[in-house]
Structure formats: structure tokens, C-alpha cells
Design an enzyme around this catalytic site. Sequence first.
Site, PDB file in Angstrom:
ATOM      1  N   TRP A 144       0.640  -1.211   0.009  1.00  0.00           N
ATOM      2  CA  TRP A 144       0.041  -0.056   0.004  1.00  0.00           C
ATOM      3  C   TRP A 144       0.759   1.152   0.029  1.00  0.00           C
ATOM      4  O   TRP A 144       0.322   2.228  -0.297  1.00  0.00           O
ATOM      5  CB  TRP A 144      -0.896  -0.004   1.154  1.00  0.00           C
ATOM      6  CG  TRP A 144      -0.206  -0.286   2.336  1.00  0.00           C
ATOM      7  CD1 TRP A 144       0.011  -1.404   3.057  1.00  0.00           C
ATOM      8  CD2 TRP A 144       0.666   0.631   3.370  1.00  0.00           C
ATOM      9  NE1 TRP A 144       0.998  -1.626   4.202  1.00  0.00           N
ATOM     10  CE2 TRP A 144       1.394  -0.245   4.271  1.00  0.00           C
ATOM     11  CE3 TRP A 144       0.977   2.018   3.294  1.00  0.00           C
ATOM     12  CZ2 TRP A 144       2.243   0.238   5.181  1.00  0.00           C
ATOM     13  CZ3 TRP A 144       1.790   2.362   4.202  1.00  0.00           C
ATOM     14  CH2 TRP A 144       2.547   1.561   5.203  1.00  0.00           C
ATOM     15  N   ASN A 145       2.219   1.296   0.427  1.00  0.00           N
ATOM     16  CA  ASN A 145       2.961   2.374   0.459  1.00  0.00           C
ATOM     17  C   ASN A 145       3.377   3.236  -0.689  1.00  0.00           C
ATOM     18  O   ASN A 145       3.329   4.439  -0.631  1.00  0.00           O
ATOM     19  CB  ASN A 145       4.103   2.108   1.525  1.00  0.00           C
ATOM     20  CG  ASN A 145       5.044   1.256   0.868  1.00  0.00           C
ATOM     21  OD1 ASN A 145       4.850   0.371  -0.186  1.00  0.00           O
ATOM     22  ND2 ASN A 145       6.249   1.068   1.576  1.00  0.00           N
ATOM     23  N   LYS A 168      -2.692  -8.908  -7.007  1.00  0.00           N
ATOM     24  CA  LYS A 168      -3.439  -8.708  -5.966  1.00  0.00           C
ATOM     25  C   LYS A 168      -2.793  -7.410  -5.329  1.00  0.00           C
ATOM     26  O   LYS A 168      -1.772  -7.589  -4.723  1.00  0.00           O
ATOM     27  CB  LYS A 168      -3.540  -9.910  -5.000  1.00  0.00           C
ATOM     28  CG  LYS A 168      -4.593  -9.622  -3.941  1.00  0.00           C
ATOM     29  CD  LYS A 168      -4.065 -10.510  -2.890  1.00  0.00           C
ATOM     30  CE  LYS A 168      -3.185  -9.741  -1.795  1.00  0.00           C
ATOM     31  NZ  LYS A 168      -3.669  -8.260  -1.486  1.00  0.00           N
ATOM     32  N   ALA A 170      -2.699  -4.317  -2.277  1.00  0.00           N
ATOM     33  CA  ALA A 170      -2.916  -4.341  -0.854  1.00  0.00           C
ATOM     34  C   ALA A 170      -4.266  -3.985  -0.558  1.00  0.00           C
ATOM     35  O   ALA A 170      -4.856  -3.262  -1.251  1.00  0.00           O
ATOM     36  CB  ALA A 170      -1.705  -3.250  -0.090  1.00  0.00           C
ATOM     37  N   SER A 223       6.249  -7.210   3.604  1.00  0.00           N
ATOM     38  CA  SER A 223       6.751  -7.268   4.874  1.00  0.00           C
ATOM     39  C   SER A 223       7.818  -8.603   4.864  1.00  0.00           C
ATOM     40  O   SER A 223       7.339  -9.608   3.849  1.00  0.00           O
ATOM     41  CB  SER A 223       5.916  -7.441   6.142  1.00  0.00           C
ATOM     42  OG  SER A 223       5.004  -8.585   5.792  1.00  0.00           O
ATOM     43  N   GLU A 244      10.733  -8.304  -2.523  1.00  0.00           N
ATOM     44  CA  GLU A 244      11.180  -7.173  -2.237  1.00  0.00           C
ATOM     45  C   GLU A 244      10.521  -6.975  -0.755  1.00  0.00           C
ATOM     46  O   GLU A 244       9.476  -6.592  -0.659  1.00  0.00           O
ATOM     47  CB  GLU A 244      10.766  -6.099  -3.138  1.00  0.00           C
ATOM     48  CG  GLU A 244      11.193  -5.971  -4.556  1.00  0.00           C
ATOM     49  CD  GLU A 244      12.704  -6.094  -4.653  1.00  0.00           C
ATOM     50  OE1 GLU A 244      13.291  -5.284  -3.856  1.00  0.00           O
ATOM     51  OE2 GLU A 244      13.182  -6.173  -5.925  1.00  0.00           O
ATOM     52  N   LEU A 245      11.497  -6.865   0.199  1.00  0.00           N
ATOM     53  CA  LEU A 245      10.905  -6.794   1.644  1.00  0.00           C
ATOM     54  C   LEU A 245      11.200  -5.817   2.626  1.00  0.00           C
ATOM     55  O   LEU A 245      11.668  -4.804   1.909  1.00  0.00           O
ATOM     56  CB  LEU A 245      11.238  -8.409   2.298  1.00  0.00           C
ATOM     57  CG  LEU A 245      10.968  -9.762   1.412  1.00  0.00           C
ATOM     58  CD1 LEU A 245      11.637 -10.727   2.007  1.00  0.00           C
ATOM     59  CD2 LEU A 245       9.657  -9.656   1.145  1.00  0.00           C
ATOM     60  N   CYS A 278      10.462   1.395   2.389  1.00  0.00           N
ATOM     61  CA  CYS A 278      11.586   0.341   2.652  1.00  0.00           C
ATOM     62  C   CYS A 278      12.866   0.773   2.704  1.00  0.00           C
ATOM     63  O   CYS A 278      13.662   0.235   3.424  1.00  0.00           O
ATOM     64  CB  CYS A 278      11.160  -0.933   2.056  1.00  0.00           C
ATOM     65  SG  CYS A 278      11.134  -0.398   0.512  1.00  0.00           S
ATOM     66  N   GLU A 379      11.949  -2.374  12.166  1.00  0.00           N
ATOM     67  CA  GLU A 379      11.658  -1.583  11.250  1.00  0.00           C
ATOM     68  C   GLU A 379      10.572  -0.718  11.793  1.00  0.00           C
ATOM     69  O   GLU A 379       9.438  -1.503  12.211  1.00  0.00           O
ATOM     70  CB  GLU A 379      11.091  -2.318  10.078  1.00  0.00           C
ATOM     71  CG  GLU A 379      11.065  -1.257   8.628  1.00  0.00           C
ATOM     72  CD  GLU A 379      10.610  -2.114   7.701  1.00  0.00           C
ATOM     73  OE1 GLU A 379       9.836  -3.126   7.738  1.00  0.00           O
ATOM     74  OE2 GLU A 379      10.919  -1.610   6.504  1.00  0.00           O
TER      75      GLU A 379
HETATM   76  P1  NAD Z   1       2.457  -6.877   4.089  1.00  0.00           P
HETATM   77  O1  NAD Z   1       3.704  -7.951   4.113  1.00  0.00           O
HETATM   78  O2  NAD Z   1       1.509  -7.073   5.357  1.00  0.00           O
HETATM   79  O3  NAD Z   1       1.625  -6.741   2.667  1.00  0.00           O
HETATM   80  C1  NAD Z   1       2.134  -6.743   1.619  1.00  0.00           C
HETATM   81  C2  NAD Z   1       1.178  -7.438   0.536  1.00  0.00           C
HETATM   82  O4  NAD Z   1       1.190  -8.694   0.920  1.00  0.00           O
HETATM   83  C3  NAD Z   1      -0.285  -6.773   0.682  1.00  0.00           C
HETATM   84  O5  NAD Z   1      -0.929  -6.851  -0.572  1.00  0.00           O
HETATM   85  C4  NAD Z   1      -0.820  -7.894   1.399  1.00  0.00           C
HETATM   86  O6  NAD Z   1      -2.301  -7.912   1.045  1.00  0.00           O
HETATM   87  C5  NAD Z   1      -0.227  -8.884   1.029  1.00  0.00           C
HETATM   88  N1  NAD Z   1      -0.473 -10.165   2.079  1.00  0.00           N
HETATM   89  C6  NAD Z   1      -0.205  -9.972   3.303  1.00  0.00           C
HETATM   90  N2  NAD Z   1      -0.528 -11.348   3.835  1.00  0.00           N
HETATM   91  C7  NAD Z   1      -0.619 -12.174   3.066  1.00  0.00           C
HETATM   92  C8  NAD Z   1      -0.811 -13.600   2.574  1.00  0.00           C
HETATM   93  N3  NAD Z   1      -0.846 -14.279   3.924  1.00  0.00           N
HETATM   94  N4  NAD Z   1      -0.700 -14.169   1.661  1.00  0.00           N
HETATM   95  C9  NAD Z   1      -0.846 -13.462   0.454  1.00  0.00           C
HETATM   96  N5  NAD Z   1      -0.609 -11.875   0.555  1.00  0.00           N
HETATM   97  C10 NAD Z   1      -0.541 -11.263   1.710  1.00  0.00           C
HETATM   98  O7  NAD Z   1       3.233  -5.263   4.204  1.00  0.00           O
HETATM   99  P2  NAD Z   1       2.799  -4.232   4.072  1.00  0.00           P
HETATM  100  O8  NAD Z   1       2.308  -3.619   5.575  1.00  0.00           O
HETATM  101  O9  NAD Z   1       1.547  -4.031   2.932  1.00  0.00           O
HETATM  102  O10 NAD Z   1       3.942  -2.969   3.792  1.00  0.00           O
HETATM  103  C11 NAD Z   1       4.814  -2.906   4.582  1.00  0.00           C
HETATM  104  C12 NAD Z   1       6.177  -3.904   4.414  1.00  0.00           C
HETATM  105  O11 NAD Z   1       6.652  -3.971   3.088  1.00  0.00           O
HETATM  106  C13 NAD Z   1       7.441  -3.028   5.336  1.00  0.00           C
HETATM  107  O12 NAD Z   1       8.073  -4.030   5.837  1.00  0.00           O
HETATM  108  C14 NAD Z   1       8.195  -2.532   4.050  1.00  0.00           C
HETATM  109  O13 NAD Z   1       9.536  -2.367   4.272  1.00  0.00           O
HETATM  110  C15 NAD Z   1       7.999  -3.583   2.825  1.00  0.00           C
HETATM  111  N6  NAD Z   1       8.188  -2.926   1.585  1.00  0.00           N
HETATM  112  C16 NAD Z   1       9.065  -3.280   0.829  1.00  0.00           C
HETATM  113  C17 NAD Z   1       9.417  -2.791  -0.403  1.00  0.00           C
HETATM  114  C18 NAD Z   1      10.514  -3.141  -1.278  1.00  0.00           C
HETATM  115  O14 NAD Z   1      10.491  -2.651  -2.341  1.00  0.00           O
HETATM  116  N7  NAD Z   1      11.475  -3.750  -0.703  1.00  0.00           N
HETATM  117  C19 NAD Z   1       8.470  -1.841  -1.027  1.00  0.00           C
HETATM  118  C20 NAD Z   1       7.467  -1.440  -0.040  1.00  0.00           C
HETATM  119  C21 NAD Z   1       7.356  -1.948   1.099  1.00  0.00           C
END
Ligand code: NAD
Length: 475
Positions: A144-145, A168, A170, A223, A244-245, A278, A379
Site C-alpha cells: 500500500w505504501n 493482487k 494491498a 513485509s 522485495e521486503l 522500505c 523496522e
Molecule cells: P504486508 O506484507 O502485510 O503486505 C504486503 C502485501 O502482501 C499486501 O498486498 C497484502 O495484502 C499481502 N499479504 C499479506 N499477507 C498475505 C498472505 N498471507 N498471503 C498473500 N498476500 C499477503 O506488508 P505491508 O504492511 O503492506 O507493507 C509494509 C512492508 O513492506 C514493510 O516491511 C516494507 O519495508 C515493505 N516494503 C518493501 C518494499 C521493497 O521494495 N523492498 C517496498 C514497499 C514496502
Amino acid sequence: MFIDGKWVDARSGRTFDVTDPATGEVIGSVPDGDADDAHAAVTAADAAFGSWSTTTAHERADLLYRTWELLRSRSEELARLMTREQGKPLKASTAEVAYAGEFLRFYAEEATRVTGEWRPSARADQRFLVLRQPVGVAAMITPWNYPISMLTRKMAPALAAGCTLVLKPAESTPLCAKAVFELFEEAGVPAGVVNLVTAEQPAPIGDVFTSDRRVRKLTFTGSTEVGRRLAGRATSNLKRVSVELGGHAPFIVFPDADPVRAAKGAAALKFLNAGQACISPNRLYVSKEHEDAFLGTMVERVSRIRAGNGFDDGVGVGPLVNEAAVAKVADHVDDAVRKGADALVGGHRLVDEPYDRGHFYAPTLLSGVRDDMKIHHEETFGPVAPVITYDDVHDVIGLANDTDYGLAAYVYTNDLGTAFRALEGLRFGIIGVNDVNPTSASVPFGGMQDSGIGREGSHDGISEYLETKVAAFAL
Ligand code: NAD
């Protein structure tokens, strides 16, 4: 949802609401898809793969150029939607829309540069040809960010390579995703090539993406915790993955740096997207002799940053994504202060009117941060700049590397030797040297260790969607 070239409801008929994080208002609702919808989307992508993968690179490039032109012509509308749905200040949304467009343009160009090679053989009567071909259906999960640029960063190289896809987004930013798919539809993407599944509960969709045998590649941004689980399941089914985490970026001010320049850079970088990036610095290491000058400039700059609704003039920091995010930031700051850090600016939630309906935390500057504090290891993903003063320059690369993450790092120095030693010694995928904007569509983006696997952007980014095939010819 957009499946097989049509806008459709969830098969269950369910929907879920989308809210503005600054005001709590409901701003729309979208279909709440489940595993059946995800399977239908994979079926459409699989059926379209045969024809899309055999289009010419020029046709694929043309589609991406048309989408890019449409995005540019709607950039104001898209930026406003992003501020409404995600909360970042309008200026930042406008910048993100332009950044998102860069991936469409870059991969329109890159589509025509996927080439093969002749390779030598030990046999005089043999020739080798190496080809690169699209991997197949790519499944994508986005955060979502950065609700528009994270989509184009995945979709553009996949389409340029000749893959079809299911995405899919966020659950808090599906409207931005829908707007991106509308651009592709209007640009004339053939039915089934791009498919969008929105869902309030992501896990069932993730299960389909990691287990359906027709999905050949999973790409995820989010994440570390979720990415690790999904990558584990996808690789156990022998799918290709890129993830990408999270990150925990160090920002090092060396003794030979200009501390005022470094502080201006840190204050500008840390509060972008309310710290929900991130690559946001989470540990600011400042050498002892620069402590006063650095903190002095930071206090002055951070005090001037105004939190508020991203549509209001002069707002530098918008709301956080939800209440859980505010609680995490508060927990990190309270833990640090309890253990001896000083909140030189901010250090508290914003709860009075007009902040009471949204998710706000005050722009915060902490000094005296030490390694026994949570913020030093976890983080934060919020508007907090934690400053750690160090004495011995020989220790600082080791301190910066003392994390399981490895995404971005920043160094400030006026000495080329120091810069090179830092660049070579830091275990991070992206390093800014006196620079707080180390990303572009033309360079690889991605991390080491717990920050992920694979790269996005640049030529590396399209390789993630290509298989290598070899042919041997006997003459
Ligand atoms: P999140 O992992 O909760 O969600 C990310 C995506 O994963 C969303 O679309 C969410 O719906 C999906 N998701 C969550 N649980 C799932 C599951 N069990 N099965 C399938 N999909 C699932 O993270 P967030 O809160 O949306 O984003 C924040 C995190 O993302 C931070 O840790 C940040 O550092 C990281 N991030 C990394 C980058 C990068 O490029 N490395 C970019 C942006 C954000």
C-alpha cells in the site's frame, strides 16, 4: 476486479470498503475476491499467454508507451486519488505517479532489447544458440505504501518480456490499482493479459498464487514475514520468485562529512511518505564531533515539518496507514525514551482535532539512541529519526551491518576513499553517497539477506521474467 478483459464482481458477490487514512471516511468499495476468483484470473492469464508471448517486442513496447502516455495525461487525477486513498502529500503523490510512469517508458524501450547469443562450442561442427523467453503467468502481490509505482515496476517488465499476469494489490489501496488497470485497458491490452483480483483477506489468494501449477513466477513486495512464507511455499512448488521486503537502513555521517548538508538530507529523506518506505533510514549514525551541528540542523528542520491531510498546503507528513502502524511507532519511541533516548522534537501521537479522525504521529527526532532499544533493530515504518552518536570511525561499518536486513544505506563523506570503503563494506543492495534519492527505473532495486531476493528496474528487472533456453546445432 478485471478478469479476462472484463470488469467483474467477486463470484461471492461480497465487497469491502476503502477508507481515507486522514479522515476515516469511506471513499469507495471494491469486490472482495477469494480463491475461486484467483483461479479464474489465472485461467484467463494462462489462456492469453500463448498469443501474448508470441506478439512482437514492438507490439508489446507500443502497449507500454500508450499506457505511459495515458498515465501522464491523467497524472493529476491519479495523484489526487493516491493522496485520498493512501494519505501522502499531493506533491509526493505527483512525484510517485511520474516515477511509476518511468517504469512504463523504460520497459517499453527494454522490450526490444531482449536478445540471444551465439556461444562457442568445443566441437568444430557444433553451434550453440542461447534464447530468452517469457516464464509464463506471473502472480504479483503489491503493498500500500507506493500504490501505483509498485504495480508498474512489476507489470511493465513482465509485459515487456511477454508474460501475462494476475495482480493482487494491498487491501488498503485497491482503488489506485484499479486506476492502473483502467489505463492498460484503455491502451488496448488484449483480454486475459493483465488481471486484477482485489481481496480483503489476502491469504487465500496467496495460496492460489503459490500452488496453482499454471503460475510460473511469484513476485511480492511487502513485509519480510509474509514474503518469507510466500516465497517458501512458491519455491517448494518450484516457481521462480522475487521478493522485495523490509529494510533497516543505516545513514552514516563520517567525520569528514559536512554535518549540515547531511542533516538537511536526512530531514528531507526520513519523513517522505511519513517514513513508510522500505528504504527509509532507521539508524542515523553521527560521529561525535558532528553531533551538535547535525542535531541543531535536524531540530530546526524537523520542527518545521507539518503533519496533516495530504491535500492541505504546506503539509509534509500525512497519516500512517492504520492504527496498528501508529501503535508500532509509539511503541518504538516509548521504548527508546524509557531506556534513555531524548525526544528533541515530537515523540507523541497527534490526537486532537483535526487529527482525531485519522492515524497521525508527530514528526519525531530522537537523540541518544542505543543498541538495546527496539528502534535500533526493528523496522519502524513511521516518521521517526533515531540518532546514534559514535566515537570510533573504525566501528561504524560494522555497526551499520549489524542487522538481518540489507536494502538501502546512506553515507555522507567528502573523501573518495571513505566513500569507496563504505560502498564495498556495507552489506546493502542500494547505497546513496551524499545522496538521498538512490532509485531510478534504470538501476536495479532490491536487497540482500532478509530484504529479499531478486531485483526490479533496469535490465535486471526484465530478466526476472525470462527463462533461458539453449539450442545446439550439429552442422
Ligand atoms: P504486508 O506484507 O502485510 O503486505 C504486503 C502485501 O502482501 C499486501 O498486498 C497484502 O495484502 C499481502 N499479504 C499479506 N499477507 C498475505 C498472505 N498471507 N498471503 C498473500 N498476500 C499477503 O506488508 P505491508 O504492511 O503492506 O507493507 C509494509 C512492508 O513492506 C514493510 O516491511 C516494507 O519495508 C515493505 N516494503 C518493501 C518494499 C521493497 O521494495 N523492498 C517496498 C514497499 C514496502
